[in-house]
Design an enzyme around this catalytic site. Structure first.
Site, PDB file in Angstrom:
ATOM      1  N   CYS A  57       0.786  -1.314  -0.021  1.00 28.60           N
ATOM      2  CA  CYS A  57       0.031   0.033  -0.018  1.00 28.60           C
ATOM      3  C   CYS A  57       0.834   1.241  -0.125  1.00 28.60           C
ATOM      4  O   CYS A  57       0.378   2.231  -0.468  1.00 28.60           O
ATOM      5  CB  CYS A  57      -0.892   0.024   1.063  1.00 28.60           C
ATOM      6  SG  CYS A  57      -1.228  -1.486   1.998  1.00 28.60           S
ATOM      7  N   ASP A  89      -3.117  -2.526   7.389  1.00 31.78           N
ATOM      8  CA  ASP A  89      -3.749  -3.311   8.105  1.00 31.78           C
ATOM      9  C   ASP A  89      -3.546  -4.876   7.646  1.00 31.78           C
ATOM     10  O   ASP A  89      -4.023  -5.734   8.422  1.00 31.78           O
ATOM     11  CB  ASP A  89      -5.222  -3.214   7.931  1.00 31.78           C
ATOM     12  CG  ASP A  89      -5.620  -1.728   8.700  1.00 31.78           C
ATOM     13  OD1 ASP A  89      -4.756  -1.164   8.954  1.00 31.78           O
ATOM     14  OD2 ASP A  89      -6.611  -1.268   8.472  1.00 31.78           O
ATOM     15  N   CYS A 130      -2.923   3.913   2.392  1.00 32.44           N
ATOM     16  CA  CYS A 130      -3.510   2.772   3.105  1.00 32.44           C
ATOM     17  C   CYS A 130      -4.693   3.458   3.920  1.00 32.44           C
ATOM     18  O   CYS A 130      -5.049   4.573   3.892  1.00 32.44           O
ATOM     19  CB  CYS A 130      -2.720   2.109   3.913  1.00 32.44           C
ATOM     20  SG  CYS A 130      -3.193   0.298   4.572  1.00 32.44           S
ATOM     21  N   ASP A 131      -5.591   2.379   4.506  1.00 32.60           N
ATOM     22  CA  ASP A 131      -6.674   2.799   5.208  1.00 32.60           C
ATOM     23  C   ASP A 131      -6.726   4.108   6.205  1.00 32.60           C
ATOM     24  O   ASP A 131      -7.523   4.953   6.134  1.00 32.60           O
ATOM     25  CB  ASP A 131      -7.249   1.736   5.880  1.00 32.60           C
ATOM     26  CG  ASP A 131      -7.442   0.375   5.098  1.00 32.60           C
ATOM     27  OD1 ASP A 131      -7.049   0.316   3.942  1.00 32.60           O
ATOM     28  OD2 ASP A 131      -8.144  -0.522   5.869  1.00 32.60           O
ATOM     29  N   LYS A 132      -5.589   3.926   7.074  1.00 29.49           N
ATOM     30  CA  LYS A 132      -5.930   5.080   7.846  1.00 29.49           C
ATOM     31  C   LYS A 132      -4.825   6.335   7.622  1.00 29.49           C
ATOM     32  O   LYS A 132      -5.235   7.404   8.088  1.00 29.49           O
ATOM     33  CB  LYS A 132      -5.285   4.775   9.252  1.00 29.49           C
ATOM     34  CG  LYS A 132      -5.722   3.293   9.845  1.00 29.49           C
ATOM     35  CD  LYS A 132      -7.364   3.179   9.903  1.00 29.49           C
ATOM     36  CE  LYS A 132      -7.899   2.002  10.185  1.00 29.49           C
ATOM     37  NZ  LYS A 132      -7.616   0.845   9.182  1.00 29.49           N
ATOM     38  N   CYS A 202      -5.189  -2.100  -1.368  1.00 32.20           N
ATOM     39  CA  CYS A 202      -6.027  -3.134  -1.727  1.00 32.20           C
ATOM     40  C   CYS A 202      -7.177  -2.862  -2.503  1.00 32.20           C
ATOM     41  O   CYS A 202      -8.063  -1.697  -2.703  1.00 32.20           O
ATOM     42  CB  CYS A 202      -6.802  -3.893  -0.311  1.00 32.20           C
ATOM     43  SG  CYS A 202      -5.454  -4.129   0.790  1.00 32.20           S
ATOM     44  N   GLU A 454     -10.022  -4.400  13.418  1.00 30.45           N
ATOM     45  CA  GLU A 454     -10.936  -4.876  12.490  1.00 30.45           C
ATOM     46  C   GLU A 454     -10.943  -6.539  12.537  1.00 30.45           C
ATOM     47  O   GLU A 454      -9.970  -7.018  12.616  1.00 30.45           O
ATOM     48  CB  GLU A 454     -10.216  -4.635  11.053  1.00 30.45           C
ATOM     49  CG  GLU A 454     -10.226  -3.246  10.623  1.00 30.45           C
ATOM     50  CD  GLU A 454      -9.799  -3.146   9.262  1.00 30.45           C
ATOM     51  OE1 GLU A 454      -9.169  -3.802   8.688  1.00 30.45           O
ATOM     52  OE2 GLU A 454      -9.944  -1.843   8.859  1.00 30.45           O
ATOM     53  N   SER A 480     -12.916  -4.950   8.418  1.00 25.38           N
ATOM     54  CA  SER A 480     -12.286  -4.312   7.236  1.00 25.38           C
ATOM     55  C   SER A 480     -13.205  -3.811   6.217  1.00 25.38           C
ATOM     56  O   SER A 480     -14.522  -4.363   6.101  1.00 25.38           O
ATOM     57  CB  SER A 480     -11.403  -5.474   6.722  1.00 25.38           C
ATOM     58  OG  SER A 480     -11.255  -5.207   5.122  1.00 25.38           O
TER      59      SER A 480
HETATM   60 FE1  FES Z   1      -3.253  -1.402   2.862  1.00 28.26          FE
HETATM   61 FE2  FES Z   1      -5.534  -2.540   2.163  1.00 28.26          FE
HETATM   62  S1  FES Z   1      -4.024  -3.064   3.792  1.00 28.26           S
HETATM   63  S2  FES Z   1      -4.767  -0.720   1.507  1.00 28.26           S
END
Ligand code: FES
Length: 566
Positions: A57, A89, A130-132, A202, A454, A480
Site C-alpha cells: 500500500c 492493516d 492505506c486505510d488510516k 487493496c 478490524e 475491514s
Molecule cells: Fe493497505 Fe489494504 S492493507 S490498503
C-alpha cells in the site's frame, strides 16, 4: 477565499523563517539543505509521505512524492518531503498488531500537523495510500487549514492464479477454505503467492478505495486521483500536476475548511453509499468533520444512506475491482451521474479552484449499454445505502451494520460469545461455529481492544468456511472494508465501558433487524440490570505507550474515535 488576493503573501507562513532577521539559525539550516537566496523568497510546501518499503500500500509513495516535488518546484514553489508513519492493516496479524491500526490514524494526523506547523510550511501535500493514512492526512489538513491537496497512492492491480482474479481478501478466504478442507496445500500456497502483484492499495471497494473515492468527491484531491491504479501512468501525471494546483490554492488562499463543509461531507458520504464502501468511512468522516469544526452525527449518516441507492457492483460484496472503474470513466463518471440526478451538491469548492459541477464538465458519461459495474438509478443493487446505523438495547448509542441485502435484512440467532478475536478462529477450526449463531466478539472496542481492531480474519475465515450466509457477527470492534456478510460493528457503548455487549451470554437470543434498525438482546430489562450489577470493569490492557495514551484519550466509535477532544 479567505482574503483579498492582492493582499496575500504566498509565503505567509514560511516568511517568518526565511525573511525575519531574528531567525538566522533557521535560514542557515535552509541554506544548508540547498536553498538559494532566490529560493528563500518562495512559498514552502511540506510533502508528507506515508511511504515505506514494508507493504504494497505504501511502498511506492516516496517515489510518487518525488514527482509531486518536481511539479511543485516547477511551479515556483519549494517542495520539502517528510515522512510519517503508516500501518498496513493487511500485515497486522490479528489483534496484537491490529490494535495499533486505528490509533495510527490519529498519530499520522498529529505528525503531519506537528511538522507543517512547526516548520512554518505555507501548504501541504499528503501522499498516502492505506486505510488510516487518508483520514489521518485529511484530519491534519483540516486542523492546519493551510492550502492542501491529498494524492492517493492508487489502487493495486489484481493478482491471478489458475484463471481467478485475486486480491488481499482472497488470501484470507483461502485460509477459511483451508480450515474447511476444501483447498489443497498447493492451491493455498498459489493464492497466497499470487494475490498481490505489486504496489497499490487493496483493490476492492475496501477502506482505502472508499476513502480515496469519497475524499475526491469531497474535493480534496484532483479528479481521477482515486481511479488511477498505483502503477498507471496517470498516477505520475497527477503527481506532476500538483504543483500548479497548489500554486492556485495559495494564490486564492483556498484552505481545507472552505472545501470540507456540511455539503461536501454529504457528497463524500453519498459516494460511499453509492459505491458500496467500507463501514470504516463512518468513523473517519465523523472524525474528519470534527477536525473541520463540523458536528456530523451517525444519524445524519443514516439519512444519507436512506436517500442514496447502492449502485456499484464492486468487491467485497460485488464482482468488480477498482481498477475496472478506469475503463468506464472512474469515480468522476459516477459522481457526474449522481450530480445530474440530484444526489450531489455541485456548488462545493475543490482543490482545482473550481466547483464540483465545473470539474464534472470534463467527466465521461456512464454507458449503461456497455458497462455492468455501475447500475442505473432505476435498477439499483439496493434502493438505499448498505450502511445502516442500528440502535436497541444491545447498542443504545449506536452501531454500524453493512447490509447489502444479499444476505437478507433480518437475522435472528443464538449468541456464541468470543471474548477475543482469536477465539473464533480456534472455534472455526474445531467446527464449533454453527449455522444460526450470532457470533459476539467483544473487548475489541477503542478502549477495550484497545484500538478497535478490524475483524478481517474472522469474517474472511467464516466466508471461506462457507458460513457467510448462515451466521451473523456483532462486535464492538470494526470491520475491514473487505468484509461482507451479515455483520454489525462499532457497537456502543463498548464492552470495556460496561455496554450491554459485555453482558451477553452464550445462548441468548439476538435479533439484527435492518428494517427497523434495531439490535436486540432478548432478555428482560431486570435481567440486563442484574447482569450489569454483577459486571466489573476489566483493568486496561495498557497504561503506557501509544495504547495507554489511546485508552485515556479516545472517544466512542459513535464519535469517530477522535483523540483530541475533551
Ligand atoms: Fe493497505 Fe489494504 S492493507 S490498503
Amino acid at each position: 477565499m479567505n482574503t483579498d488576493q492582492s493582499t496575500i503573501a504566498l509565503n505567509r507562513f514560511s516568511r517568518t523563517l526565511t525573511q525575519e532577521v531574528s531567525n538566522p539559525a533557521a535560514q542557515a539550516m535552509l541554506y544548508g539543505v540547498g536553498l538559494t537566496e532566490e529560493d528563500m523568497q518562495k512559498p514552502q510546501i511540506g510533502i508528507a509521505s506515508t511511504g515505506y518499503e514494508g507493504n504494497t500500500c505504501n511502498m511506492h509513495l516516496n517515489g510518487l512524492s518525488v514527482y509531486v516535488k518536481q511539479g511543485i518546484q516547477s511551479s515556483g514553489l519549494i517542495g520539502l518531503i517528510f515522512n510519517t508513519i503508516g500501518v498496513s492493516d493487511g500485515m497486522t496479524n490479528g489483534n496484537d498488531g491490529m490494535r495499533y491500526s486505528l490509533p495510527s490514524r490519529d498519530l499520522i494526523a498529529d505528525s503531519i500537523e506537528s511538522v507543517v506547523a512547526a516548520q512554518w510550511y505555507d501548504g501541504v501535500v499528503t501522499v498516502v495510500g492505506c486505510d488510516k493514512n487518508m483520514p489521518g492526512a485529511i484530519m491534519a489538513m483540516a486542523r492546519l487549514d493551510r492550502p492542501g491537496i491529498m494524492v492517493y497512492g492508487g489502487t493495486i492491480r489484481s493478482g491471478h492464479y489458475k484463471g481467478q482474479k485475486l486480491d488481499i481478501v482472497s488470501a484470507f478466504e483461502a485460509l477459511g477454505r483451508k480450515y474447511a478442507n476444501n483447498i489443497s496445500d498447493e492451491d493455498f500456497k498459489g493464492v497466497v503467492q499470487n494475490a498481490i502483484p505489486g504496489a497499490g492499495a487493496c483493490g476492492g471497494m475496501y477502506t482505502a478505495n472508499t476513502m480515496a473515492s469519497s475524499i475526491e468527491a469531497m474535493g480534496l484531491s484532483l479528479p481521477f486521483s482515486s481511479t488511477y491504479p498505483a502503477t498507471h501512468e496517470g498516477k505520475q501525471e497527477e503527481c506532476k500536476k500538483i504543483g500548479a494546483a497548489m500554486r492556485l490554492l495559495l494564490e486564492r488562499n483556498i484552505t481545507p475548511k472552505e472545501i470540507i463543509t456540511r455539503k461536501s461531507l454529504e457528497n463524500a458520504l453519498t459516494i460511499v453509499m453509492a459505491l458500496g464502501g467500507s463501514t470504516n468511512a463512518v468513523l473517519h468522516y465523523l472524525a474528519i468533520a470534527r477536525a473541520a469544526g463540523i458536528r456530523l452525527t451517525i444519524d445524519e449518516i443514516q439519512e444519507i444512506s436512506d436517500r442514496t441507492p447502492l449502485l456499484a457492483d464492486l468487491k467485497p460484496s460485488g464482482k468488480y475491482y477498482m481498477e475496472d472503474m478506469l475503463a468506464i470513466g472512474g469515480v468522476p463518471a459516477v459522481t457526474k451521474y449522481l450530480y445530474q440526478n440530484g444526489f450531489i451538491h455541485g456548488d462545493c469548492l475543490t482543490v482545482t479552484g473550481k466547483t464540483v459541477a465545473e470539474n464534472l464538465e470534463e467527466a465521461a458519461d456512464l454507458n449503461f449499454e456497455t458497462q455492468k459495474i455501475v447500475f442505473p438509478l432505476d435498477k439499483p443493487i439496493k434502493p438505499t445505502g448498505h450502511i445502516q446505523i442500528l440502535r436497541g438495547n444491545l447498542a443504545p448509542t449506536g452501531s454500524v451494520a453493512k447490509i447489502t441485502g444479499k444476505e437478507g435484512l433480518k437475522f435472528e440467532g443464538v449468541a456464541k460469545v468470543c471474548e477475543h478475536e482469536s477465539e473464533i478462529i480456534e472455534a472455526l477450526s474445531k467446527g464449533e461455529i454453527l449455522p444460526g449463531q450470532v457470533i459476539v466478539i467483544r473487548n475489541a472496542g477503542p478502549k477495550g481492544g484497545p484500538g478497535m481492531s478490524e475483524m478481517l480474519k474472522p469474517t474472511s475465515a467464516i466466508m471461506g468456511a462457507g458460513l457467510g450466509d448462515k451466521v451473523a457477527l456483532i462486535t464492538d470492534g470494526r470491520f475491514s472494508g473487505g468484509t461482507h456478510g451479515f455483520v454489525v460493528g462499532h457497537v456502543t457503548p463498548e464492552a470495556f465501558e460496561g455496554g450491554p455487549i459485555a453482558l451477553v451470554q452464550n445462548g441468548d437470543r439476538i435479533t439484527i433487524d435492518a428494517t427497523t434498525r434495531e439490535l436486540t438482546l432478548h432478555i428482560s430489562d431486570e435481567e440486563l440490570a442484574y447482569r450489569k450489577s454483577e459486571w466489573q470493569q476489566p483493568a486496561p490492557l495498557f497504561t503506557k505507550g501509544v495504547l495507554g495514551k489511546y485508552i485515556r484519550s479516545v472517544k466512542s466509535a459513535s464519535e469517530g474515535c477522535v483523540t483530541d477532544e475533551e
